[in-house]
Motif scaffolding. Structure first.
Motif: not given
Length: 347
Positions: A318-347
């Motif tokens: 859970f300390d990783s800078t990128i967390w990977t989730y699944w919207k479905s069995s074929l679609a992913k969404v990646r949440v990237t955190f910055d140095q302050d542990d705030k969400v930097k991007s959602i792809d």
């Protein structure tokens, strides 16, 4: 079996039980990369799933050939191994990668800029030797005989290397193409006894009264902090009901997770009431958690409550800078955190 041998066997079993119950806990001394649930003492810096510096690791078993470990927060298991070219056993090289001492004090002693580089897992000119060690770990000893050397050689893969060169003051003057780390796979942790009642640590989506270990981000939601009662647990399923409504659900695991079903359930449902943790968030983050939304600027803790723990087969810590989730069995969404542990991007 004579009495002497029987007594020796019982003594060995008792000792083994004691060692298992009091497994040694150590800290990753650098940002390390796992490949197929294995960490090589060659410290390959190419592709791999990231084990961030400071990650707590439990030592399960050690001998000259390998050291078996488990990541404390996710249950991911891996093997630390050596290579014949290094001329040293895995047991001898292990302390260069893991130590009982938390590296937090070493990181705090660095300059603010170096601290950012260490957390990001990237090299930069001007870094000290210790900052490099914390960022990418020790260079293989068969090509870098001493850490006082002005040139450290690392392997990107079995066939390519890069060098980190230091000046007379021990500062980096040049370095090769160090790739950015990726998140790490999980393996099976041992199940543990637990209480009967639990609380949802996040908003969990379900379909056909089934909550998947993947926690697909679609379908109806079992809200954050819902109190549940465990009715039955098996190798791949945990049956439970919501205390308030009596509605029954199944938490379902499968072989893709590489993790124990009960351990995954406990990562999603905790014995403690979660209201206090929600209260610690900002008012805006609390609103987003209630709406099961993740937005730019949101805290890491709030993301964990809004969407749940990221599946461990691609995000081992859970300390990783990128967390990977699944919207479905074929679609992913990646949440990237910055140095302050705030969400930097959602792809």
């Amino acid at each position: 079996m004579n009495r002497k041998n029987a007594f020796g066997t019982l003594l060995a079993l008792g000792l083994l039980t004691t060692l298992t119950a009091h497994a040694e806990v150590v800290f990753a001394q650098a940002n390390l990369l796992l490949n197929k649930n294995q960490l090589s003492a060659v410290n390959y810096r190419g592709k791999g799933l990231s084990l961030p510096v400071g990650t707590k690791v439990q030592v399960l078993e050690r001998d000259d050939d390998e050291v078996r470990c488990r990541v404390v927060d996710s249950g991911a298991e891996f093997r630390f191994v050596s290579h014949k070219s290094l001329g040293k056993t895995a047991l001898a090289l292990f302390p260069g990668f893991f130590s009982a001492k938390d590296p937090a004090a070493r990181i705090a002693a660095l300059s603010p800029e170096e601290q950012k580089q260490v957390k990001a897992g990237t090299l930069a000119k001007g870094m000290s030797r210790d900052a490099v060690l914390l960022t990418v770990g020790p260079p293989p000893p068969h090509r870098t005989l001493s850490l006082e050397s002005t040139k450290w050689t690392y392997w990107s893969s079995k066939f390519s290397t890069f060098e980190v060169v230091f000046d007379a003051d021990g500062r980096v003057v040049s370095y090769g193409g160090e790739p950015e780390p990726e998140p790490a796979p999980a393996a099976e942790p041992a199940p543990a006894p637990a209480p009967k009642f639990f609380h949802a640590t996040a908003n969990f989506h379900f379909q056909d009264d089934t909550v998947s270990w993947v926690n697909y981000l679609k379908g109806p939601i079992l809200p954050f902090n819902s109190k549940v009662e465990v009715l039955d647990k098996g190798s791949s399923k945990v049956k439970f009901k919501v205390v308030e409504t009596g509605k029954e659900f199944v938490f379902e695991n499968d072989s893709r997770s590489g993790a124990d079903t009960w351990a995954l359930f406990q990562a999603s449902f905790a014995a403690e009431d979660q209201a206090g943790k929600l209260a610690e968030l900002s008012a805006e983050d609390r609103k987003k958690v209630s709406a099961s939304e993740v937005v730019i600027g949101m805290s890491r803790a709030a993301v964990r409550m809004a969407w749940g723990p990221p599946p461990p087969h691609e995000t081992a810590s859970f300390d990783s800078t990128i967390w990977t989730y699944w919207k479905s069995s074929l679609a992913k969404v990646r949440v990237t955190f910055d140095q302050d542990d705030k969400v930097k991007s959602i792809d």
